[in-house]
Enzyme design. Structure first.
Site, PDB file in Angstrom:
ATOM      1  N   TRP A  61       0.989  -1.116  -0.449  1.00  0.00           N
ATOM      2  CA  TRP A  61      -0.083   0.007   0.596  1.00  0.00           C
ATOM      3  C   TRP A  61       1.357   1.258  -0.340  1.00  0.00           C
ATOM      4  CZ3 TRP A  61      -0.210   3.568   4.196  1.00  0.00           C
ATOM      5  CH2 TRP A  61      -1.405   4.461   3.611  1.00  0.00           C
TER       6      TRP A  61
ATOM      7  N   ASP B 114      -9.539  -2.493   1.512  1.00  0.00           N
ATOM      8  CA  ASP B 114      -9.423  -1.955   2.780  1.00  0.00           C
ATOM      9  C   ASP B 114     -11.499  -2.002   3.315  1.00  0.00           C
ATOM     10  OD1 ASP B 114      -9.885  -0.241   5.372  1.00  0.00           O
ATOM     11  OD2 ASP B 114      -7.908  -0.412   5.035  1.00  0.00           O
TER      12      ASP B 114
ATOM     13  N   LYS C 257      -6.947   2.389  -2.508  1.00  0.00           N
ATOM     14  CA  LYS C 257      -7.258   3.522  -1.900  1.00  0.00           C
ATOM     15  C   LYS C 257      -8.146   4.761  -2.111  1.00  0.00           C
ATOM     16  CE  LYS C 257      -5.966   6.178   2.450  1.00  0.00           C
ATOM     17  NZ  LYS C 257      -5.620   6.046   4.015  1.00  0.00           N
TER      18      LYS C 257
ATOM     19  N   GLU D 271      -3.148  -2.611  -2.524  1.00  0.00           N
ATOM     20  CA  GLU D 271      -4.277  -2.104  -1.657  1.00  0.00           C
ATOM     21  C   GLU D 271      -4.909  -0.879  -2.245  1.00  0.00           C
ATOM     22  OE1 GLU D 271      -3.547  -1.113   1.963  1.00  0.00           O
ATOM     23  OE2 GLU D 271      -5.514  -0.390   2.423  1.00  0.00           O
TER      24      GLU D 271
ATOM     25  N   HIS E 110     -11.683   2.006   2.688  1.00  0.00           N
ATOM     26  CA  HIS E 110     -11.015   2.955   1.376  1.00  0.00           C
ATOM     27  C   HIS E 110     -12.221   3.190   0.552  1.00  0.00           C
ATOM     28  CE1 HIS E 110      -6.819   2.190   2.880  1.00  0.00           C
ATOM     29  NE2 HIS E 110      -7.505   2.337   3.273  1.00  0.00           N
TER      30      HIS E 110
ATOM     31  N   ASP F 238     -10.335   3.847  10.331  1.00  0.00           N
ATOM     32  CA  ASP F 238      -9.890   2.872  11.552  1.00  0.00           C
ATOM     33  C   ASP F 238      -9.569   2.779  13.216  1.00  0.00           C
ATOM     34  OD1 ASP F 238      -8.249   1.794   9.366  1.00  0.00           O
ATOM     35  OD2 ASP F 238      -6.987   3.615   9.141  1.00  0.00           O
TER      36      ASP F 238
ATOM     37  N   ASP G 216      -7.215  -3.608  10.235  1.00  0.00           N
ATOM     38  CA  ASP G 216      -6.600  -2.578  10.459  1.00  0.00           C
ATOM     39  C   ASP G 216      -6.966  -1.560  10.697  1.00  0.00           C
ATOM     40  OD1 ASP G 216      -4.858  -0.614   9.218  1.00  0.00           O
ATOM     41  OD2 ASP G 216      -5.512  -0.504   7.425  1.00  0.00           O
TER      42      ASP G 216
ATOM     43  N   ASP H 276     -12.441   7.261   7.122  1.00  0.00           N
ATOM     44  CA  ASP H 276     -10.795   6.140   6.872  1.00  0.00           C
ATOM     45  C   ASP H 276     -10.772   6.475   8.469  1.00  0.00           C
ATOM     46  OD1 ASP H 276      -9.522   4.293   6.288  1.00  0.00           O
ATOM     47  OD2 ASP H 276      -8.290   5.076   5.316  1.00  0.00           O
TER      48      ASP H 276
ATOM     49  N   HIS I 110      -9.076  -6.031   4.442  1.00  0.00           N
ATOM     50  CA  HIS I 110      -8.152  -5.451   5.687  1.00  0.00           C
ATOM     51  C   HIS I 110      -9.627  -4.854   6.005  1.00  0.00           C
ATOM     52  CE1 HIS I 110      -4.130  -3.711   5.188  1.00  0.00           C
ATOM     53  NE2 HIS I 110      -4.102  -4.559   4.836  1.00  0.00           N
TER      54      HIS I 110
END
Ligand code: RNT
Ligand code: ZN
Length: 416
Positions: free
Chosen positions: A182, A257, A225, A223, A260, A294, A324, A292, A284
């Site tokens: 990534w 992910d 995004k 990955e 994303h 997390d 993640d 995003d 993820h």
């Protein structure tokens, strides 16, 4: 608890589901545990701030500052995680001997010897990630897409070094290593050239992949995004870019992910589309809140829907699942445990659904009955099967695991 389990077993049994079998299947489903929850994504090979358009917020005491602290925290966390775990490492977690420093372009397997020992002692595998952020060689926010050939070369060498390290990790642990690429590269404001950076990214990836490695031991992911903080207008590694790259390069698999994408897009809906075309995909699993962000993964609707798709599509052997997220506002060890256990619960809930029946109702156009069944299942006794699973795996149940983490906080974390 056993009688509760017996009752639950009967209830699910009436739907044709064998709860004992579900428990066995879940025990063997592998989830990759990200090391970076323990130290706010700092790593050990540099002392600068976290960059790359990602952010850890919060200042709860007890961040792991050394490999020893991180390993001890991971042990504590994993002792409350039922099921099969892998360790997910970033290259920035290299461990150097006294005084030694090595650039990321020159990293070697020996810098991960201690992690290999950690994994071997616990009989777990290791996944790996080159670290294209938080580093002096990130120039103007760019790595593999940089127009500066010195910068780009450095990061290509980093990628190659990481392939060699990934192969070593797989060989040593005897378990497959998933290596995920990534990069944050992109622009805050409207770019004057969108194609150039993407062509450079493509070329850089191809150069990295020219490194010889054993494709049976290492699986490479890319990955995607949509944006990062400070990279709002453009990211080179978009969904279309990574999907197309993976589709056209042997041995490369796409990684989604779920933080994303645009807020009305759902990764749960994308899984089956990709499974029509790819033998394997990677995920993820995170929790985006408005962006995003997390946040710690919870047993929320989208996590449940993701898990449903994994199970429904018979995807446990085709989908590499990794967590993640990074939260520094609560006990970090607890954050690890909550996220992991939430995903496990979602997987269990998904295994406790009569998928064949749902499919049949759909195919016969009996959508009213399908809706009723789906709603009924929401109040079925998942918790009783979950408690049985935890006790079979030798981990504390939901009502008691935090006692031990609190004790660890008082004795260890709060002294840091
Ligand atoms: C960032 C990506 C990436 C990182 C980790 C640390 O938006 O999700 O996967 O979170 O590599
Ligand atoms: Zn991610």
């Amino acid at each position: 608890m056993n009688t509760r389990y017996e009752d639950a077993k009967i209830m699910y049994g009436q739907l044709g589901i064998d709860t004992d079998k579900v428990i066995e299947t879940l025990k063997n489903a592998s989830v990759s545990v990200h090391c970076w929850q323990g130290d706010d994504v700092k790593g050990f090979d540099q002392d600068g701030p976290l960059t790359g358009g990602i952010q850890t917020t919060g200042s709860y005491p007890g961040r792991a500052r050394t490999p020893e602290e991180l390993m001890s925290d991971l042990d504590m966390a994993m002792s409350m995680m039922p099921g099969t775990k892998k360790l997910n490492l970033h290259a920035s977690y290299a461990i150097f001997e006294d005084g030694e420093t090595v650039g990321r372009d020159k990293l070697e397997p020996k810098h991960f010897e201690k992690w290999v020992k950690f994994a071997k002692d616990r009989n777990i595998g290791i996944d790996f990630n080159p670290t294209f952020f938080s580093h002096d060689m990130v120039k103007d926010g760019l790595t593999l897409t940089s127009p500066d050939e010195n910068v780009r070369r450095f990061w290509i060498e980093h990628g190659k070094a990481c392939l060699r390290i990934s192969e070593y990790l797989a060989r040593e642990t005897g378990k497959l290593c998933v290596m995920n690429i990534w990069i944050p590269d992109g622009y805050k404001d409207i770019p004057g050239d969108r194609l150039g950076p993407r062509m450079r990214y493509k070329d850089s990836l191809e150069q990295i992949l020219s490194q010889e490695y054993d494709k049976n031991l290492v699986k490479v992911c890319v990955e995607s995004k949509v944006f990062g903080i400070g990279y709002e207008s453009y990211t080179a590694g978009s969904a279309e870019f990574t999907l197309s790259f993976a589709a056209t390069h042997e041995g490369v698999i796409p990684l989604m992910d779920n933080g994303h994408y645009h807020p009305t897009e759902y990764v749960s809906d994308k899984i089956s589309s990709l499974l029509c075309f790819y033998d394997e995909i990677a995920l993820h699993i995170t929790r985006p809140v408005r962006w995003d962000s997390d946040h710690v993964v919870l047993l929320d609707d989208e996590t449940k829907e993701l898990a449903k798709e994994i199970i429904r599509c018979d995807g446990l052997n085709r989908i590499h699942m990794a967590l993640d997220y990074f939260d520094a506002s609560i006990n970090r060890v607890a954050a690890w445990i909550i996220g992991y256990r939430s995903l496990e619960k979602a997987l269990m809930a998904a295994m406790l659904i009569p998928h064949d029946l749902e499919k049949k109702l759909q195919e016969e156009g009996r959508m009213t009955e399908l809706m009723i069944l789906q709603e009924q299942l929401k109040t079925y006794p998942l918790g009783d099967v979950w408690d049985k699973y935890c006790s079979e795996c030798g981990v504390d149940g939901d009502l008691s695991w935090y006692d031990k983490i609190k004790e660890y906080e008082d004795k260890v974390l709060s002294k840091r």
